[in-house]
Design a protein around this motif. Structure first.
Motif, PDB file in Angstrom:
ATOM      1  N   GLN A  14       3.571  33.873  65.136  1.00 43.33           N
ATOM      2  CA  GLN A  14       4.192  35.187  64.961  1.00 43.33           C
ATOM      3  C   GLN A  14       5.727  35.054  64.927  1.00 43.33           C
ATOM      4  O   GLN A  14       6.293  34.341  65.756  1.00 43.33           O
ATOM      5  N   GLY A  15       6.325  35.701  63.962  1.00 47.70           N
ATOM      6  CA  GLY A  15       7.792  35.678  63.898  1.00 47.70           C
ATOM      7  C   GLY A  15       8.362  34.519  63.100  1.00 47.70           C
ATOM      8  O   GLY A  15       9.570  34.453  62.875  1.00 47.70           O
ATOM      9  N   ALA A  16       7.503  33.608  62.667  1.00 49.34           N
ATOM     10  CA  ALA A  16       7.990  32.441  61.919  1.00 49.34           C
ATOM     11  C   ALA A  16       8.546  32.844  60.550  1.00 49.34           C
ATOM     12  O   ALA A  16       9.376  32.152  59.969  1.00 49.34           O
ATOM     13  N   GLY A  17       8.059  33.982  60.047  1.00 50.23           N
ATOM     14  CA  GLY A  17       8.504  34.434  58.723  1.00 50.23           C
ATOM     15  C   GLY A  17       7.374  34.382  57.704  1.00 50.23           C
ATOM     16  O   GLY A  17       7.607  34.375  56.493  1.00 50.23           O
ATOM     17  N   LYS A  18       6.138  34.400  58.194  1.00 47.75           N
ATOM     18  CA  LYS A  18       4.969  34.235  57.319  1.00 47.75           C
ATOM     19  C   LYS A  18       4.819  35.369  56.310  1.00 47.75           C
ATOM     20  O   LYS A  18       4.658  35.115  55.116  1.00 47.75           O
ATOM     21  N   THR A  19       4.882  36.599  56.801  1.00 49.21           N
ATOM     22  CA  THR A  19       4.671  37.744  55.906  1.00 49.21           C
ATOM     23  C   THR A  19       5.786  37.825  54.852  1.00 49.21           C
ATOM     24  O   THR A  19       5.520  38.039  53.667  1.00 49.21           O
ATOM     25  N   THR A  20       7.003  37.611  55.295  1.00 54.18           N
ATOM     26  CA  THR A  20       8.130  37.620  54.357  1.00 54.18           C
ATOM     27  C   THR A  20       7.960  36.511  53.316  1.00 54.18           C
ATOM     28  O   THR A  20       8.140  36.730  52.115  1.00 54.18           O
ATOM     29  N   THR A  21       7.608  35.317  53.779  1.00 50.67           N
ATOM     30  CA  THR A  21       7.478  34.164  52.886  1.00 50.67           C
ATOM     31  C   THR A  21       6.330  34.364  51.893  1.00 50.67           C
ATOM     32  O   THR A  21       6.420  33.953  50.736  1.00 50.67           O
ATOM     33  N   THR A  76      11.446  28.112  57.410  1.00 48.84           N
ATOM     34  CA  THR A  76      12.271  29.310  57.203  1.00 48.84           C
ATOM     35  C   THR A  76      13.557  29.252  58.039  1.00 48.84           C
ATOM     36  O   THR A  76      13.691  28.413  58.920  1.00 48.84           O
ATOM     37  N   LYS A  77      14.441  30.168  57.730  1.00 50.76           N
ATOM     38  CA  LYS A  77      15.672  30.415  58.510  1.00 50.76           C
ATOM     39  C   LYS A  77      16.622  29.225  58.530  1.00 50.76           C
ATOM     40  O   LYS A  77      17.356  29.018  59.485  1.00 50.76           O
ATOM     41  N   LEU A  78      16.594  28.434  57.452  1.00 46.59           N
ATOM     42  CA  LEU A  78      17.548  27.327  57.355  1.00 46.59           C
ATOM     43  C   LEU A  78      18.946  27.844  57.026  1.00 46.59           C
ATOM     44  O   LEU A  78      19.906  27.082  57.016  1.00 46.59           O
ATOM     45  N   ASP A  79      19.034  29.120  56.701  1.00 46.79           N
ATOM     46  CA  ASP A  79      20.343  29.725  56.455  1.00 46.79           C
ATOM     47  C   ASP A  79      21.062  30.005  57.772  1.00 46.79           C
ATOM     48  O   ASP A  79      22.273  30.149  57.811  1.00 46.79           O
ATOM     49  N   GLY A  80      20.299  30.083  58.828  1.00 48.13           N
ATOM     50  CA  GLY A  80      20.843  30.502  60.120  1.00 48.13           C
ATOM     51  C   GLY A  80      21.628  29.400  60.805  1.00 48.13           C
ATOM     52  O   GLY A  80      21.855  28.321  60.253  1.00 48.13           O
ATOM     53  N   VAL A 111      12.019  26.035  51.310  1.00 52.35           N
ATOM     54  CA  VAL A 111      12.782  26.433  52.503  1.00 52.35           C
ATOM     55  C   VAL A 111      13.248  27.871  52.345  1.00 52.35           C
ATOM     56  O   VAL A 111      13.642  28.294  51.262  1.00 52.35           O
ATOM     57  N   GLY A 112      13.172  28.613  53.451  1.00 51.09           N
ATOM     58  CA  GLY A 112      13.644  30.001  53.478  1.00 51.09           C
ATOM     59  C   GLY A 112      15.131  29.996  53.781  1.00 51.09           C
ATOM     60  O   GLY A 112      15.561  29.386  54.759  1.00 51.09           O
ATOM     61  N   MET A 113      15.899  30.674  52.927  1.00 53.18           N
ATOM     62  CA  MET A 113      17.354  30.646  53.072  1.00 53.18           C
ATOM     63  C   MET A 113      17.940  32.025  53.298  1.00 53.18           C
ATOM     64  O   MET A 113      19.125  32.247  53.039  1.00 53.18           O
ATOM     65  N   GLY A 114      17.125  32.982  53.772  1.00 58.60           N
ATOM     66  CA  GLY A 114      17.655  34.312  54.041  1.00 58.60           C
ATOM     67  C   GLY A 114      16.539  35.337  54.123  1.00 58.60           C
ATOM     68  O   GLY A 114      15.371  35.019  53.883  1.00 58.60           O
ATOM     69  N   GLU A 115      16.932  36.562  54.470  1.00 58.72           N
ATOM     70  CA  GLU A 115      15.922  37.603  54.653  1.00 58.72           C
ATOM     71  C   GLU A 115      15.502  38.263  53.353  1.00 58.72           C
ATOM     72  O   GLU A 115      14.460  38.904  53.281  1.00 58.72           O
ATOM     73  N   LYS A 116      16.340  38.148  52.334  1.00 62.10           N
ATOM     74  CA  LYS A 116      16.010  38.791  51.052  1.00 62.10           C
ATOM     75  C   LYS A 116      14.817  38.091  50.397  1.00 62.10           C
ATOM     76  O   LYS A 116      14.621  36.888  50.571  1.00 62.10           O
TER      77      LYS A 116
HETATM   78  P1  GDP Z   1       5.718  36.726  60.670  1.00 62.24           P
HETATM   79  O1  GDP Z   1       5.464  37.323  62.027  1.00 62.24           O
HETATM   80  O2  GDP Z   1       5.554  35.238  60.700  1.00 62.24           O
HETATM   81  O3  GDP Z   1       4.950  37.362  59.577  1.00 62.24           O
HETATM   82  O4  GDP Z   1       7.283  36.921  60.390  1.00 62.24           O
HETATM   83  P2  GDP Z   1       8.044  37.955  59.454  1.00 62.24           P
HETATM   84  O5  GDP Z   1       7.799  37.664  58.024  1.00 62.24           O
HETATM   85  O6  GDP Z   1       7.809  39.323  59.944  1.00 62.24           O
HETATM   86  O7  GDP Z   1       9.557  37.509  59.745  1.00 62.24           O
HETATM   87  C1  GDP Z   1      10.153  37.589  61.027  1.00 62.24           C
HETATM   88  C2  GDP Z   1      11.655  37.809  60.853  1.00 62.24           C
HETATM   89  O8  GDP Z   1      12.257  36.665  60.275  1.00 62.24           O
HETATM   90  C3  GDP Z   1      11.991  38.979  59.924  1.00 62.24           C
HETATM   91  O9  GDP Z   1      13.072  39.676  60.462  1.00 62.24           O
HETATM   92  C4  GDP Z   1      12.391  38.284  58.618  1.00 62.24           C
HETATM   93  O10 GDP Z   1      13.302  39.042  57.852  1.00 62.24           O
HETATM   94  C5  GDP Z   1      13.035  37.025  59.142  1.00 62.24           C
HETATM   95  N1  GDP Z   1      13.013  35.904  58.174  1.00 62.24           N
HETATM   96  C6  GDP Z   1      11.970  35.378  57.509  1.00 62.24           C
HETATM   97  N2  GDP Z   1      12.344  34.332  56.749  1.00 62.24           N
HETATM   98  C7  GDP Z   1      13.687  34.190  56.919  1.00 62.24           C
HETATM   99  C8  GDP Z   1      14.682  33.267  56.414  1.00 62.24           C
HETATM  100  O11 GDP Z   1      14.423  32.336  55.642  1.00 62.24           O
HETATM  101  N3  GDP Z   1      15.964  33.466  56.858  1.00 62.24           N
HETATM  102  C9  GDP Z   1      16.297  34.456  57.734  1.00 62.24           C
HETATM  103  N4  GDP Z   1      17.566  34.561  58.101  1.00 62.24           N
HETATM  104  N5  GDP Z   1      15.386  35.318  58.237  1.00 62.24           N
HETATM  105  C10 GDP Z   1      14.112  35.193  57.841  1.00 62.24           C
END
Ligand code: GDP
Length: 297
Positions: free
Chosen positions: A111-118, A249-253, A274-279
């Motif tokens: 949870q929170g890894a960025g799965k849904t966004t990715t 993900t979040k290699l931009d951070g 690699v995820g490089m941002g929230e967009k």
């Molecule tokens: P899930 O719980 O794994 O499905 O995670 P979410 O997709 O909800 O993402 C959790 C948070 O990480 C959200 O606020 C996203 O916008 C953020 N996020 C996801 N990928 C990236 C990324 O590559 N870079 C940054 N900066 N934020 C990201």
């Protein structure tokens, strides 16, 4: 972005190597000691660092390098090549089924890894490549996750299949595949439920999905900010359900980036993107050589 501090430290080491002209074995050893420190501080796995320095040292104190015209440059070149090797050398693509056959991808991760966004980012990429993706909401525990997938799917112009929270993920996956067949979707991406930590229930849920539908590729999403935990997570998932590739993900951070450098060497699983941002456009294919150049600055 990630690696800024590593880049700065490596550049300092290289600057002093370059300025030396001829190098002694001691010069090389001293420089590699600093490289070792820099990699450890970047949170690269301890064993990976040890092997890396050993490889570079064996190559760098060889006759050709030490007697060459520009030994400092040669050492830098070797470090570059070994970094590329560490990250898997080649770019690994997600393997799609041939022709118009449906490819099923299962996304996994904590949870929170960025799965849904990715998941939505990937759908957008493949839509641009001419695929007709269907996103599937298999996270039945968090209504917010379903909503988030729907919103992101809409942004990407990609259809989202959901059956709410009352069905088993494996049944949702099965129904989604039937839907895809009828609607000519040729790429089905299953967004599964994460947990805060690895637990048996999550693993058996993923296993059940795999038994219910033919999953062609299982893709693990890990958060670079969690450092070596991300590497351990990748190892556990690979052991329990088998993964074909990782998205970091979040290699931009403001992360030290060590996970990206360790995952392939520790788990054998390649990094795909690699995820490089929230967009939703912030997803980059992973090129080990480009990443090494970026790290070396
Ligand atoms: P899930 O719980 O794994 O499905 O995670 P979410 O997709 O909800 O993402 C959790 C948070 O990480 C959200 O606020 C996203 O916008 C953020 N996020 C996801 N990928 C990236 C990324 O590559 N870079 C940054 N900066 N934020 C990201």
């Amino acid at each position: 972005m990630a690696f800024d501090s590593l880049t700065e430290k490596l550049q300092n080491v290289f600057k002093s190597l370059r300025s030396k002209g001829r190098l002694t074995e001691e010069d090389v050893k001293a420089a590699l000691k600093e490289v070792r420190m820099a990699l450890l501080e970047a949170d690269v796995n301890f064993k990976v660092v040890k092997n890396f320095v050993k490889e570079v040292q064996e190559r760098a104190v060889g006759q050709d390098v030490m007697n060459g015209l520009n030994p400092g440059q040669m050492v830098i070149k070797i470090v570059n090549e070994e970094l590329v090797k560490l990250m898997g050398s080649e770019t690994t693509e997600i393997r799609l089924q041939p022709g118009s056959a449906i490819t099923v991808l299962m996304m996994a991760g904590l949870q929170g890894a960025g799965k849904t966004t990715t998941t939505a980012k990937l759908a957008g990429k493949y839509k641009l490549k001419g695929k007709n993706p269907l996103l599937v909401a298999c996270d039945v525990y968090r209504p917010a996750a379903i909503k988030q997938l729907q919103i992101n799917g809409e942004k990407q112009g990609v259809e989202v299949f959901s059956m709410g929270e009352k069905n088993r993920p494996a049944d949702i996956a099965k129904a989604a595949l039937e839907h895809a067949k009828k609607n000519h979707n040729n790429l089905v991406i299953l967004d599964t439920a994460g947990r805060l930590h690895i637990d048996e229930e999550m693993m058996s849920e993923l296993q059940e999905i795999k038994e219910a539908v033919e999953v062609h590729q299982t893709i693990l999403v890990v958060d670079a900010m969690t450092g070596q935990d991300a590497v351990n997570v990748a190892g556990s998932f690979n052991e329990k359900i088998g993964i074909d590739g990782v998205i970091v993900t979040k290699l931009d951070g403001d992360t030290r980036g060590g996970a990206a450098l360790s995952i392939k060497a520790v788990t054998g699983c390649p990094i795909l993107y690699v995820g490089m941002g929230e967009k939703l456009s912030d997803l980059e294919q992973f090129y080990p050589d480009r990443m090494a150049s970026r790290i070396l600055g």
